[in-house]
Write an enzyme that holds these catalytic residues in place. Structure first.
Site, PDB file in Angstrom:
ATOM      1  N   GLY A 152       0.850  -1.196   0.000  1.00  0.00           N
ATOM      2  CA  GLY A 152       0.000   0.000   0.000  1.00  0.00           C
ATOM      3  C   GLY A 152       0.879   1.237   0.000  1.00  0.00           C
ATOM      4  N   LYS A 158       4.374  12.203  -3.203  1.00  0.00           N
ATOM      5  CA  LYS A 158       5.201  11.090  -2.707  1.00  0.00           C
ATOM      6  C   LYS A 158       6.192  11.641  -1.685  1.00  0.00           C
ATOM      7  CE  LYS A 158       8.376   7.572  -4.559  1.00  0.00           C
ATOM      8  NZ  LYS A 158       8.864   6.943  -5.787  1.00  0.00           N
ATOM      9  N   ASP A 189       8.767   5.992   7.743  1.00  0.00           N
ATOM     10  CA  ASP A 189       8.442   7.348   8.228  1.00  0.00           C
ATOM     11  C   ASP A 189       7.498   8.110   7.302  1.00  0.00           C
ATOM     12  OD1 ASP A 189      10.105   7.843   6.115  1.00  0.00           O
ATOM     13  OD2 ASP A 189      11.626   8.942   7.254  1.00  0.00           O
ATOM     14  N   ARG A 221      -1.786  -1.193 -10.287  1.00  0.00           N
ATOM     15  CA  ARG A 221      -0.590  -2.011 -10.455  1.00  0.00           C
ATOM     16  C   ARG A 221      -0.984  -3.476 -10.582  1.00  0.00           C
ATOM     17  NH1 ARG A 221       3.075   1.147  -6.774  1.00  0.00           N
ATOM     18  NH2 ARG A 221       1.866   3.041  -6.432  1.00  0.00           N
ATOM     19  N   ASP A 242       4.434  -4.765  -7.498  1.00  0.00           N
ATOM     20  CA  ASP A 242       3.811  -3.504  -7.073  1.00  0.00           C
ATOM     21  C   ASP A 242       4.373  -2.330  -7.863  1.00  0.00           C
ATOM     22  OD1 ASP A 242       6.041  -4.476  -5.424  1.00  0.00           O
ATOM     23  OD2 ASP A 242       5.984  -2.498  -4.510  1.00  0.00           O
ATOM     24  N   ASN A 243       5.429  -2.563  -8.596  1.00  0.00           N
ATOM     25  CA  ASN A 243       6.017  -1.494  -9.411  1.00  0.00           C
ATOM     26  C   ASN A 243       5.759  -1.716 -10.892  1.00  0.00           C
ATOM     27  OD1 ASN A 243       6.988  -0.290  -7.102  1.00  0.00           O
ATOM     28  ND2 ASN A 243       8.983  -1.287  -7.228  1.00  0.00           N
ATOM     29  N   ASP A 273       8.041   4.162 -10.589  1.00  0.00           N
ATOM     30  CA  ASP A 273       8.927   3.961  -9.436  1.00  0.00           C
ATOM     31  C   ASP A 273      10.398   3.943  -9.809  1.00  0.00           C
ATOM     32  OD1 ASP A 273       7.637   4.294  -7.172  1.00  0.00           O
ATOM     33  OD2 ASP A 273       7.355   2.206  -6.646  1.00  0.00           O
TER      34      ASP A 273
HETATM   35  P1  AMP Z   1       9.123   0.952  -3.267  1.00  0.00           P
HETATM   36  O1  AMP Z   1      10.337   0.147  -3.008  1.00  0.00           O
HETATM   37  O2  AMP Z   1       9.368   2.443  -3.316  1.00  0.00           O
HETATM   38  O3  AMP Z   1       8.326   0.470  -4.429  1.00  0.00           O
HETATM   39  O4  AMP Z   1       8.207   0.782  -1.965  1.00  0.00           O
HETATM   40  C1  AMP Z   1       7.733  -0.454  -1.523  1.00  0.00           C
HETATM   41  C2  AMP Z   1       6.756  -0.241  -0.397  1.00  0.00           C
HETATM   42  O5  AMP Z   1       7.394   0.387   0.707  1.00  0.00           O
HETATM   43  C3  AMP Z   1       5.574   0.652  -0.750  1.00  0.00           C
HETATM   44  O6  AMP Z   1       4.444   0.134  -0.072  1.00  0.00           O
HETATM   45  C4  AMP Z   1       5.973   2.000  -0.188  1.00  0.00           C
HETATM   46  O7  AMP Z   1       4.869   2.823   0.084  1.00  0.00           O
HETATM   47  C5  AMP Z   1       6.718   1.591   1.075  1.00  0.00           C
HETATM   48  N1  AMP Z   1       7.701   2.593   1.512  1.00  0.00           N
HETATM   49  C6  AMP Z   1       8.877   2.910   0.917  1.00  0.00           C
HETATM   50  N2  AMP Z   1       9.513   3.881   1.604  1.00  0.00           N
HETATM   51  C7  AMP Z   1       8.727   4.190   2.665  1.00  0.00           C
HETATM   52  C8  AMP Z   1       8.834   5.116   3.760  1.00  0.00           C
HETATM   53  N3  AMP Z   1       9.887   5.919   3.903  1.00  0.00           N
HETATM   54  N4  AMP Z   1       7.829   5.146   4.661  1.00  0.00           N
HETATM   55  C9  AMP Z   1       6.754   4.339   4.540  1.00  0.00           C
HETATM   56  N5  AMP Z   1       6.599   3.452   3.537  1.00  0.00           N
HETATM   57  C10 AMP Z   1       7.569   3.373   2.602  1.00  0.00           C
HETATM   58 MG    MG Z   2       6.765   1.043  -5.402  1.00  0.00          MG
END
Ligand code: AMP
Ligand code: MG
Length: 485
Positions: A89, A112, A124, A182, A251-252, A261
């Site tokens: 999510g 974002k 965070d 996605r 998810d990407n 992403d």
């Molecule tokens: P990503 O690797 O950017 O595709 O992120 C994978 C998952 O981790 C997604 O659900 C993002 O929303 C979550 N996510 C990545 N960075 C953070 C962060 N700093 N705080 C909260 N959720 C994160």
């Molecule tokens: Mg992502």
């Protein structure tokens, strides 16, 4: 103050059952400051923003103030990350609404780095400045390279710090996407919802991206095939420019067929099928040469999720899915060969074209040639003076290629023209990307803006891109990219 500015925001996704999202506002930040704003994109979207009023833009694109019709949500989704299933999510993003453009196209406007959500899983909810600038730069470069991609509308620094390996400046990126549906959204529906909810999601995806499928005898099979075709063509396009996504988790991967992403992605410099830059991809699951296969694996997860909709008879549904997934390789190969023929100026089709293309790639790999500049050098009638072009292996290949060009249905001039249209002069080269990001982190945005400008026009040799065509730049063999920062 009124923050409407001709926004035409709608919230169609939020009409899905409530398990697909959570209503939540961005968390305000202390000192938002506008770093980047994409005025051309705002114009395209039909938002009439006060481009000289940086404070107002900073308030808007930090989420401190919202447009009148904004109804922020965080989307629920799941995903296979490096092969392992998780419920995910938007953990650090807010969809503030869908902007309907003057020509009635619909785009998600997403912040974002805008604060935590129920999906943050201990994170965070924030993002650091350099990675958000990186996403802005590379997504806009992809768009200019004619590769389907999410776009970037703004970057705002938050005035707050984020804790990563070190303390960094926080920032928020405004991302614009045809949608944020996605493969992982469908996996989420399959894993946590009933058949009716899955159907509603599929109907929504069809209405939003593939409305022509409404007349299809099996619209859900049509949806699967449409996404397979879009993704096969997208990944072929990545291969043509040497783009390595780096984190091709489900998810990407979008349903729209846009690249999404920009975490640990990078453009390949020295050609290698094994090229991998992502620090977390030690086994090379998403290396350059594995991307076509990774996409097919992800699409199989989409097919799995759609099975109950493909046919009431489970065996028949599996058969339909298998045939659809089998079609992926055919579409990918066709798109890949078509693009490679353009890169080499080949008109018509000859049986030996694939081995000719492969011959060049093998030579590039053996000689550690730079991917982008090798193709660009071939667009010149005489290959430039360079030691590597003196090798027997290259000369042999070059003779075969020249002979093939003489058998083209069109004159040589047309080949060179096609090659110049198909081979960029400039891509976001790792060396320059890192250099401008370091400067930007030290409050000097000028080099970043200069590279951003150069990347707007990637197929022409221009004054703005001249500085980035320096053959003396040698790639860093230990270059690494990072994600989730
Ligand atoms: P990503 O690797 O950017 O595709 O992120 C994978 C998952 O981790 C997604 O659900 C993002 O929303 C979550 N996510 C990545 N960075 C953070 C962060 N700093 N705080 C909260 N959720 C994160
Ligand atoms: Mg992502």
């Amino acid at each position: 103050m009124n923050y409407s500015y001709n926004w035409r925001l709608e919230n169609s996704y939020a009409h899905l059952p409530e398990h697909f999202f959570t209503r939540i506002n961005p968390t305000p930040v202390s000192k938002p400051r506008l770093i980047l704003f994409n005025a051309d994109l705002a114009k395209f979207l039909g938002i009439d923003l006060p481009i000289d009023d940086k404070d107002t833009l900073a308030q808007l694109f930090s989420g401190n103030k919202l447009p009148d019709d904004a109804k922020p949500i965080a989307q629920a989704y799941a995903g296979h990350q490096f092969g392992h299933f998780s419920i995910l999510g938007d953990g650090r993003a807010h969809l503030i609404g869908e902007q309907v453009t003057p020509d009635d196209r619909r785009f998600d406007i997403q912040l974002k780095g805008s604060g935590p959500t129920p999906y943050s899983r201990g994170g965070d909810g924030r993002a650091a400045l350099a990675p958000m600038l990186r996403e802005y730069l590379i997504s806009e470069a992809m768009h200019a390279l004619n590769i389907a991609s999410t776009r970037s509308l703004a970057v705002v620094s938050t005035g707050e710090s984020v804790m990563r390996a070190s303390v960094l400046d926080g920032a928020i990126l405004t991302r614009v996407a045809s949608s944020h549906l996605r493969v992982g959204t469908f996996e989420y529906a399959k894993a946590t919802q009933g058949l009716e909810e899955l159907k509603q999601l599929a109907d929504y995806a069809i209405a939003r991206h593939y409305p022509e499928l409404n007349d299809h005898e099996n619209p859900y099979l049509g949806l699967l095939n449409a996404v397979i075709e879009k993704q096969a063509k997208l990944v072929a396009a990545w291969m043509h420019v040497g783009f390595i996504h780096g984190v091709m988790n489900t998810d990407n991967m979008t349903i729209s067929g846009e690249t999404i992403d920009y975490g640990p992605c990078a453009f390949m410099d020295i050609f290698s099928m094994g090229a991998v830059f992502s620090s977390i991809d030690s086994r090379g699951r998403y290396k350059y040469g594995s991307q076509a296969h990774a996409a097919q694996w992800n699409l199989s997860r989409l097919a799995d999720s759609l099975l109950p909709l493909l046919d009431k008879d489970a065996d028949k549904a599996v058969k339909l899915a298998e045939v659809a997934i089998g079609g992926y390789s055919i579409t990918f190969n066709e798109a890949w060969i078509k693009g490679m023929r353009c890169k080499l100026g080949l008109f018509g089709e000859e049986a030996d074209d694939v081995s000719l293309i492969q011959g060049l790639l093998d030579w590039m790999q053996n000689s550690k040639a730079d991917y982008t500049s090798t193709f660009r050098h071939l667009t010149q009638e005489n290959t430039p003076e360079n030691e590597i072009y003196n090798s027997m292996e290259f000369k042999k290949w070059h003779t075969l290629w020249k002979r093939r060009l003489t058998r083209n249905s069109k004159p040589l001039k047309a080949s060179f023209c096609l090659m110049r249209e198909s081979n960029p002069v400039i891509i976001p080269n790792n060396y320059y990307v890192e250099e401008v990001l370091v400067q930007a982190e030290n409050a000097n945005l000028k080099p970043f803006l200069s590279l951003l400008k150069a990347l707007k026009n990637p197929f022409e040799e221009t004054l703005s891109n001249q500085a980035y065509r320096n053959p003396a730049i040698r790639p860093d063999p230990n270059y690494q990219t990072f994600c989730g920062t």
